[in-house]
Design an enzyme around this catalytic site. Structure first.
Site, short mmCIF file in Angstrom:
data_model
loop_
_atom_site.label_atom_id
_atom_site.label_comp_id
_atom_site.label_asym_id
_atom_site.label_seq_id
_atom_site.Cartn_x
_atom_site.Cartn_y
_atom_site.Cartn_z
N ARG A 113 0.80 -1.24 0.00
CA ARG A 113 0.00 0.00 0.00
C ARG A 113 0.83 1.28 0.00
O ARG A 113 0.28 2.36 0.11
CB ARG A 113 -1.01 -0.03 1.15
CG ARG A 113 -2.01 -1.14 0.96
CD ARG A 113 -3.16 -1.21 1.92
NE ARG A 113 -3.74 -2.53 1.74
CZ ARG A 113 -3.36 -3.62 2.39
NH1 ARG A 113 -2.46 -3.54 3.35
NH2 ARG A 113 -3.89 -4.79 2.10
N ALA A 175 -3.71 -12.91 9.89
CA ALA A 175 -4.72 -13.42 10.82
C ALA A 175 -5.66 -14.45 10.20
O ALA A 175 -6.38 -15.13 10.92
CB ALA A 175 -5.52 -12.27 11.42
N ASP A 299 -14.74 -12.28 10.51
CA ASP A 299 -13.62 -11.60 9.85
C ASP A 299 -13.88 -10.10 9.76
O ASP A 299 -13.52 -9.45 8.78
CB ASP A 299 -13.35 -12.22 8.46
CG ASP A 299 -12.08 -11.67 7.79
OD1 ASP A 299 -11.18 -11.20 8.50
OD2 ASP A 299 -12.00 -11.72 6.55
N MET A 639 2.56 -19.49 -7.00
CA MET A 639 1.69 -20.64 -6.74
C MET A 639 2.41 -21.65 -5.84
O MET A 639 3.59 -21.91 -6.03
CB MET A 639 1.30 -21.32 -8.05
CG MET A 639 0.40 -22.52 -7.84
SD MET A 639 -0.34 -23.11 -9.36
CE MET A 639 -0.66 -24.82 -8.93
O1 PQQ Z 1 -6.19 -10.59 8.83
C1 PQQ Z 1 -5.21 -10.17 8.22
O2 PQQ Z 1 -4.06 -10.22 8.67
C2 PQQ Z 1 -5.45 -9.60 6.89
C3 PQQ Z 1 -4.44 -9.08 6.09
C4 PQQ Z 1 -4.75 -8.53 4.83
C5 PQQ Z 1 -3.59 -8.00 4.07
O3 PQQ Z 1 -2.49 -7.90 4.67
O4 PQQ Z 1 -3.65 -7.68 2.90
C6 PQQ Z 1 -6.13 -8.52 4.42
C7 PQQ Z 1 -7.07 -9.06 5.31
N1 PQQ Z 1 -6.73 -9.58 6.50
C8 PQQ Z 1 -8.48 -9.09 5.02
O5 PQQ Z 1 -9.27 -9.58 5.85
C9 PQQ Z 1 -8.94 -8.57 3.80
O6 PQQ Z 1 -10.16 -8.57 3.53
C10 PQQ Z 1 -7.99 -8.05 2.89
C11 PQQ Z 1 -8.16 -7.51 1.61
C12 PQQ Z 1 -6.91 -7.19 1.20
C13 PQQ Z 1 -6.52 -6.62 -0.10
O7 PQQ Z 1 -5.38 -6.15 -0.18
O8 PQQ Z 1 -7.32 -6.66 -1.03
N2 PQQ Z 1 -6.00 -7.49 2.14
C14 PQQ Z 1 -6.63 -8.02 3.20
CA CA Z 2 -8.43 -10.66 7.80
#
Ligand code: PQQ
Ligand code: CA
Length: 669
Positions: A113, A175, A299, A639
């Site tokens: 990001r 997580a 979640d 993968m």
């Molecule tokens: O629980 C976590 O540690 C974690 C990490 C991340 C991440 O680091 O991108 C996402 C999520 N959860 C998550 O729940 C989620 O919906 C999500 C969407 C995205 C994305 O970049 O599109 N990352 C993440």
């Molecule tokens: Ca998550």
């Protein structure tokens, strides 16, 4: 020699808007540009100034940083690009060389990001968990730190670091798999670790790190042995800072496993999951918390963008935090003490009817059903995910993409082990640990995506724009009475901030998930977006007919540069002719869910995002599936190698599911 930016220049830039010096524009995360050259009256004259190929085929989630005419932006795999902000010419790039086998430990695409920039250094968190400081001028590495406490756990870093009070602060993700969330602060100059704050308690047999952990432990049931799977609560996105109060605020993530009963059988709030937490950025001391989803079971992360603003409520100017987390409610919280002010649902929700005056949700019992599938609204993708929110003090409105992405889940009654690999349990074959089963019953809720303009005082929607699909980009608002947003169907759009009228749009070639920024060089105002489809939803689905590599597009009034050419997305023919035993389809379904589904989508039903859908590949791929699944020929693309995880018989079952599903959905002649 430029040494900027520092705290004083970042604060001063709030009024000039010349640079975009920190992730959310300012420390408050408003993403509101005070620049007024581009307005709702002339935005139709916006044209391309330059574009830059990020050489990336996976999700682009970066908010670019602009300081003194230089732009710093990241691509997938945590690669940093430094560009001349006026011309788009590359100054340098830095590739932290993330081991490609790390990809499948990222729940949600190999995204990043963005960077932080402070006193002549650029800071990037690599997907594999290193924090790297680069010289802003040359791109040369100055120092590097391993931010991961336990390399045996699937931690990843996708978020942008922040610099508050001279400390570089970084969290992590994981997580969905099973990690213990925390953030760490490093001295920006030397890289020396200053402090670390865990979000959830560890093993109660060991001493707690601080009073906050001792207090939190009382809200978890040790019978769930939550420390074995880590508990969750990762801080993978939002961090903001109030210099006057000397407080930084973080949003924390979901629990591991997702099923509350499984990690904490007697119930309990499970602090500090799904919370806003205030921390002293100099010492790392906990100051207060407000938990948005007690005992998270869905979640429902609270990692979405936090915004600090001073707004008038009941005639009094209040220092607040605004937040629209996954759980579907818009929160206004007093940031001096964490006291709840108000919450209102911004999308339909079916897990709670509202919040009581103490800030606790009034839950609907079915939402925690032990033995029935629950089509949670919002689903685990959230009523709003990480896609950035902005706030305009001029209109008094917050702008963010709201959505629903249906997913029907059922608690796995027999879940016992931490990190159990079980057919039907989403992605558990590669280590996901949700304690949930994907229910074969089609969810009855409907997908949608819309841009919302939300009044935080009245707690009501002011206007909306209905998009064709979920998973649209973050927003920028400007003093020119504009809101900019990229879309899933590959456009950058400008809206009248007050009315929501569409004033301008440009095709993007690829779906957009990141947020636009604005800055000024040599008296000209620019609008920039880093476009590149992906993220968790974008791996499997798409809403655009064209496809391009990740690209940075920069616009200005009367810009005359030419758009790069967009390729038409070629969807292959629906798979046909792979021989299979129909009796294996059902077992194949469960294996597909536990090993393939969040990357490759539902064969033939989804159209493939930045990862191919297996219902539209050449028949020879599926006939030879074992050659791709075993011995890791595609590890270099992220993968996993399934050798030892799946058997040859399992692969036959998965083949039966893929061809069987394609056959089942083929229109009958
Ligand atoms: O629980 C976590 O540690 C974690 C990490 C991340 C991440 O680091 O991108 C996402 C999520 N959860 C998550 O729940 C989620 O919906 C999500 C969407 C995205 C994305 O970049 O599109 N990352 C993440
Ligand atoms: Ca998550």
């Amino acid at each position: 020699d430029q040494a900027g930016p520092d705290e004083a220049s970042i604060l001063a830039n709030r009024d000039s808007g010349k640079d975009w010096p920190s992730h959310g524009f300012d420390y408050a995360g408003t993403r509101f540009s005070p620049l007024t050259q581009i307005t709702s009256k002339n935005v139709d004259k916006l044209g391309l100034a330059w574009s830059y190929d990020l050489k990336s085929t996976r999700g682009i989630e970066a908010t670019p940083i602009v300081v003194d005419g230089t732009m710093y932006v990241t691509a997938s795999w945590s690669v940093v690009h430094a560009l001349d902000a006026k011309t788009g010419k590359q100054l340098w790039s830095y590739d932290p060389k993330v081991p490609r086998e790390k990809a499948y430990q990222a729940c949600c695409d190999v995204v990043n990001r963005g960077v932080a920039v402070y006193k002549g250094k650029v800071f990037v968190g690599s997907l594999d968990g290193r924090l790297v400081a680069l010289d802003a001028k040359s791109g040369k590495k100055v120092w590097e730190k391993d931010t991961i406490v336990d390399r045996s756990r699937p931690y990843t870093v996708t978020g942008a670091p922040r610099v508050f009070r001279g400390n570089v602060i970084i969290g992590n993700g994981g997580a969905e798999f099973g990690v213990r969330g925390y953030i760490t602060a490093y001295d920006a100059e030397t890289g020396k670790q200053k402090w670390r704050w865990f979000t959830v308690p560890g093993d109660p047999a060991k001493p707690y790190e601080n009073d906050a952990m001792a207090k939190a432990a009382k809200t978890w049931d040790p019978k769930g042995k939550y420390w074995e799977s880590g508990g969750g609560g990762t801080v993978w996105n939002s961090m903001v800072f109030d210099p006057e109060l000397n407080l930084m605020y973080i949003g924390t993530g979901n629990g591991t496993p997702w099923a509350h009963r499984k990690r904490s059988p007697a119930g309990g709030d499970n602090l500090y999951l799904a919370s806003i937490v205030a921390i002293n950025p100099e010492t790392g001391d906990y100051v207060w918390h407000y938990q948005e989803t007690p005992g998270d079971n869905w979640d429902y992360t609270s990692t979405q963008d936090l915004i600090l603003a001073d707004i008038k409520i009941d005639g009094k100017l209040r220092k607040v935090i605004m937040h629209a987390p996954k759980n579907g409610f818009f929160f206004v919280v007093d940031r001096t003490n964490g006291k709840f002010i108000s919450a209102q649902n911004f999308v339909d929700v079916n897990w709670a009817t509202g919040y009581d005056k103490n800030g606790r949700p009034i839950e609907i019992a079915e939402a925690r059903s032990e033995d029935k599938p629950f089509d949670a609204i919002p689903g685990p993708f959230g009523g709003h995910n990480w896609h950035s929110m902005s706030y305009s003090p001029k209109t008094g409105l917050a702008y963010f993409p709201a959505q629903n992405i249906p997913l029907n889940l059922m608690e796995d009654k027999n879940w016992k082990e931490h990190g159990s690999n079980k057919p039907g349990q989403p992605m558990s074959g590669i280590g996901w640990n949700t304690g949930m089963l994907i229910n074969a019953e089609t969810p009855s809720s409907k997908p949608f995506g819309r841009l919302l303009a939300w009044d935080p005082v009245k707690q009501q929607e002011r206007w909306r724009y209905e998009h064709v699909a979920p998973w649209n980009g973050g927003t920028l608002s400007t003093a020119g009475n504009l809101v900019f947003q990229g879309t899933a169907d590959a456009r950058l759009m400008a809206f009248d901030a007050g009315s929501g009228d569409v004033l301008w749009q440009s095709p993007m070639g690829t779906g957009v998930i990141a947020a636009p920024i604005s800055y000024q060089v040599d008296g000209e105002q620019y609008i920039t977006i880093a476009a590149g489809w992906g993220g968790v939803f974008g791996q499997t689905q798409r809403a655009s007919e064209t496809t391009t590599p990740g690209t940075v597009y920069t616009f200005k009034l009367n810009g005359k540069a030419e758009m790069p050419e967009f390729a038409k997305h070629q969807l292959g023919n629906l798979l046909t002719g792979v021989k299979y035993d129909p009796a294996l389809v059902e077992e194949g379904t469960y294996l597909y869910v536990s090993n393939c589904v969040f990357c490759h989508g539902v064969p033939g039903v989804d159209k493939g995002g930045n990862i191919p859908n297996l219902g539209y590949v050449d028949k020879s791929f599926i006939e030879n599936l074992d050659k791709f699944v075993f011995n890791g020929p595609f590890v270099s693309r992220g993968m996993p190698d399934f050798t030892g995880k799946l058997s040859a018989e399992d692969v036959e079952k998965i083949k039966a599911f893929i061809q069987g599903t394609a056959d089942a959905i083929r229109p009958k002649k």
